[in-house]
Design a protein around this motif. Structure first.
Motif, PDB file in Angstrom:
ATOM      1  N   LEU A   1      33.413  30.169 -49.862  1.00 38.51           N
ATOM      2  CA  LEU A   1      34.214  29.294 -50.717  1.00 38.51           C
ATOM      3  C   LEU A   1      35.165  28.420 -49.909  1.00 38.51           C
ATOM      4  N   VAL A   2      35.797  28.974 -48.885  1.00 37.25           N
ATOM      5  CA  VAL A   2      36.690  28.200 -48.025  1.00 37.25           C
ATOM      6  C   VAL A   2      35.899  27.120 -47.282  1.00 37.25           C
ATOM      7  N   THR A   3      34.720  27.469 -46.802  1.00 39.01           N
ATOM      8  CA  THR A   3      33.882  26.495 -46.098  1.00 39.01           C
ATOM      9  C   THR A   3      33.462  25.364 -47.040  1.00 39.01           C
ATOM     10  N   LEU A   4      33.073  25.682 -48.253  1.00 37.53           N
ATOM     11  CA  LEU A   4      32.696  24.659 -49.223  1.00 37.53           C
ATOM     12  C   LEU A   4      33.878  23.766 -49.579  1.00 37.53           C
ATOM     13  N   TYR A   5      35.073  24.358 -49.683  1.00 35.88           N
ATOM     14  CA  TYR A   5      36.262  23.558 -49.965  1.00 35.88           C
ATOM     15  C   TYR A   5      36.552  22.587 -48.817  1.00 35.88           C
ATOM     16  N   ILE A   6      36.434  23.058 -47.592  1.00 36.71           N
ATOM     17  CA  ILE A   6      36.667  22.193 -46.426  1.00 36.71           C
ATOM     18  C   ILE A   6      35.647  21.064 -46.394  1.00 36.71           C
TER      19      ILE A   6
ATOM     20  N   LYS B   1      34.095  19.772 -49.010  1.00 36.07           N
ATOM     21  CA  LYS B   1      34.418  18.866 -50.108  1.00 36.07           C
ATOM     22  C   LYS B   1      35.567  17.935 -49.736  1.00 36.07           C
ATOM     23  N   VAL B   2      36.627  18.480 -49.156  1.00 39.13           N
ATOM     24  CA  VAL B   2      37.768  17.656 -48.750  1.00 39.13           C
ATOM     25  C   VAL B   2      37.350  16.651 -47.692  1.00 39.13           C
ATOM     26  N   ASP B   3      36.514  17.069 -46.760  1.00 36.84           N
ATOM     27  CA  ASP B   3      36.045  16.174 -45.706  1.00 36.84           C
ATOM     28  C   ASP B   3      35.200  15.046 -46.281  1.00 36.84           C
TER      29      ASP B   3
ATOM     30  N   GLU C   1      37.883  12.846 -48.904  1.00 37.56           N
ATOM     31  CA  GLU C   1      39.106  12.282 -48.348  1.00 37.56           C
ATOM     32  C   GLU C   1      38.936  11.837 -46.904  1.00 37.56           C
TER      33      GLU C   1
END
Length: 108
Positions: free
Chosen positions: A11-16, A18-20, A23
């Motif tokens: 989940l943390v990897t997917l969030y990173i 997505k932000v990359d 943004e």
């Protein structure tokens, strides 16, 4: 416990990611906030015998890439009395000159 830690890491990897993707990795504060502003100004020219508008346009070129038709429209906005007639010898006319700020030069 291993499944819980693996799920959190995914989940943390997917969030990173997505932000990359949305943004970007470079912060927006890096880019200048100044916007590109192009303005039209004019110069006054005294007409001599044999001068045409296109000859005057070529004698006084612009840095901006603009067609002669667009420049002719701006010319008639500056000189509305010359829409249906030609300029006489010795008459003072206004030729459009285009200028832009540093942000426009950085875009090219």
């Amino acid at each position: 416990m291993k499944i819980f830690v693996a799920t959190i890491m995914i989940l943390v990897t997917l969030y990173i990611i997505k932000v990359d993707m949305f943004e970007g990795t470079i912060p927006l504060a890096f880019y200048p906030s100044e916007e590109c502003v192009e303005t039209m100004d004019y110069i006054s020219v005294k007409v001599h015998s044999g001068d045409t508008l296109y000859a005057l346009f070529s004698m006084y070129p612009t840095d901006k890439s603009i067609t002669n038709q667009e420049r002719l429209i701006d010319f008639h906005q500056l000189n509305p009395h010359l829409i249906n007639q030609t300029a006489k010898d010795g008459e003072l006319i206004f030729l459009p000159v285009y200028s832009s700020n540093e942000a426009c030069k950085n875009e090219r």
